[in-house]
Design a protein around this motif. Sequence first.
Motif, PDB file in Angstrom:
ATOM      1  N   ILE A   1     109.217 -52.426 -21.326  1.00 12.60           N
ATOM      2  CA  ILE A   1     108.306 -53.508 -20.933  1.00 12.60           C
ATOM      3  C   ILE A   1     108.007 -54.385 -22.150  1.00 12.60           C
ATOM      4  CG2 ILE A   1     107.266 -52.108 -19.117  1.00 12.60           C
ATOM      5  CD1 ILE A   1     104.838 -51.710 -20.945  1.00 12.60           C
ATOM      6  N   PRO A   2     107.607 -55.642 -21.921  1.00 14.37           N
ATOM      7  CA  PRO A   2     107.264 -56.510 -23.055  1.00 14.37           C
ATOM      8  C   PRO A   2     105.942 -56.096 -23.683  1.00 14.37           C
ATOM      9  CG  PRO A   2     106.887 -57.646 -20.981  1.00 14.37           C
ATOM     10  CD  PRO A   2     107.557 -56.353 -20.633  1.00 14.37           C
ATOM     11  N   CYS A   3     105.801 -56.373 -24.955  1.00 15.04           N
ATOM     12  CA  CYS A   3     104.534 -56.128 -25.641  1.00 15.04           C
ATOM     13  C   CYS A   3     103.588 -57.289 -25.340  1.00 15.04           C
ATOM     14  CB  CYS A   3     104.769 -56.019 -27.145  1.00 15.04           C
ATOM     15  SG  CYS A   3     103.269 -55.736 -28.113  1.00 15.04           S
ATOM     16  N   PRO A   4     102.330 -57.016 -25.037  1.00 17.96           N
ATOM     17  CA  PRO A   4     101.380 -58.116 -24.811  1.00 17.96           C
ATOM     18  C   PRO A   4     101.356 -59.061 -26.014  1.00 17.96           C
ATOM     19  CG  PRO A   4     100.399 -56.010 -24.211  1.00 17.96           C
ATOM     20  CD  PRO A   4     101.693 -55.695 -24.884  1.00 17.96           C
ATOM     21  N   THR A   5     101.198 -60.336 -25.752  1.00 26.72           N
ATOM     22  CA  THR A   5     101.247 -61.323 -26.838  1.00 26.72           C
ATOM     23  C   THR A   5      99.866 -61.769 -27.308  1.00 26.72           C
ATOM     24  OG1 THR A   5     101.446 -63.080 -25.176  1.00 26.72           O
ATOM     25  CG2 THR A   5     103.489 -62.204 -26.116  1.00 26.72           C
ATOM     26  N   ASP A   6      98.891 -61.772 -26.417  1.00 27.31           N
ATOM     27  CA  ASP A   6      97.556 -62.266 -26.782  1.00 27.31           C
ATOM     28  C   ASP A   6      96.671 -61.120 -27.259  1.00 27.31           C
ATOM     29  OD1 ASP A   6      97.617 -61.119 -24.301  1.00 27.31           O
ATOM     30  OD2 ASP A   6      96.074 -62.428 -23.433  1.00 27.31           O
TER      31      ASP A   6
END
Length: 397
Positions: free
Chosen positions: A227-232
Amino acid sequence: MASNNQTCFIFDKDESTKILIQMAYEIPSTRIRRQFNLLRSTDESVSQTIRRLTANIEHTLMKENKANKRRQKQHTDVKSDNEKQTILVQLFDSNDQLIDENQSNKQAWINCKKLLINEQSYNVEYNAPAVIKFRFPDIIMANTTTPAIVELDYGDCEHSLFDWFITNDIKTEENDEKTEWIHVHRGPFCIFGDEHINKFVRLTCLPRNSSLREGMLAEYTSKKRIIPCPTDLPMNRRHQLTKQYFPNDSNYIRLISYNILANGYASSTGAGETMYPYCSQEYLQHDYRKPLLLKELLGYHADIISLQECDTTFYERELSLILKANGYLGDFQIKSDRVREGEAIFYRTDRFISINSHSIKIGEYLRDAEHLENIRRRCALVSEINTHLLERNTAFQ
């Protein structure tokens, strides 16, 4: 040494009354390898173990034959070679002499150097390095550190080989060999990039010891996609501020301290509803929090890291190993045998040298330290305070 797939591994710990036999048998008609694990008594005659192994292989051949029929849409009354095949299992010593099947398992396998199953020959390795437990976190997040979590016998992680693979999709178990796995990294940790998002992961471990003796290859495959890592994330801004105000090449000492919330508390019954109602249950999962925690800690490039509520298992199998690979050494103090968490301190080895380590458990210290006798007498005047302080399992480092 023979190919890993053509080796039979025997494990016989001194204090155990059981002997473990591990091998991968190749089904002649399909060339598919099936893993066999037999746990037998050390005092049992090896003839009984041979009969059990023979029965297990014959049963596997029957199942594979039925699966072949389904795949090839054959009629059920058609006989195959698998059904007719007779399995002959033989053990040979270093002189290529047949081992007496009346011997006990312990005696026979110590002397056994070759296992022959029909035409398939296996070298026999006694107490070679072995993978006991092996996995990686269920949640794999891009741009964070994913560790191999492994427990070994007769080997060590430093000399073992870890290989990471990815694939777009996983075939069914019967067609697993048709899955195309692409090798992306070798090492006990892996950082997957954005290009790996939505991929499945497979990790293999070839256990080895300091003399590079090899054991049986183990593998573990993810059930979920990367899964992608959260950006904010707030840490992103704090990392930038740290670089701005405390550059890596400055004379400042960068120290960070965190209570990282022990998994035993976060996963306890009702914790999400009563203690952390503001946090979604999925974000309380340890496998979700760990990669973000490591990303935050490493992003500060701290000289000293102080952590509270650190799980014992997390420290031993993941945290200390990952931080060591990034230039840190540390120490851990567990609170008590009843509470499997404690405090951990790490320091950057290129800036500090450890000359001593000291820890205190406050309850024990208050009870035993001679110079605190006056405090103990005063606390004894109020039983609630006295009990509360003396039973504290808080630890200091």
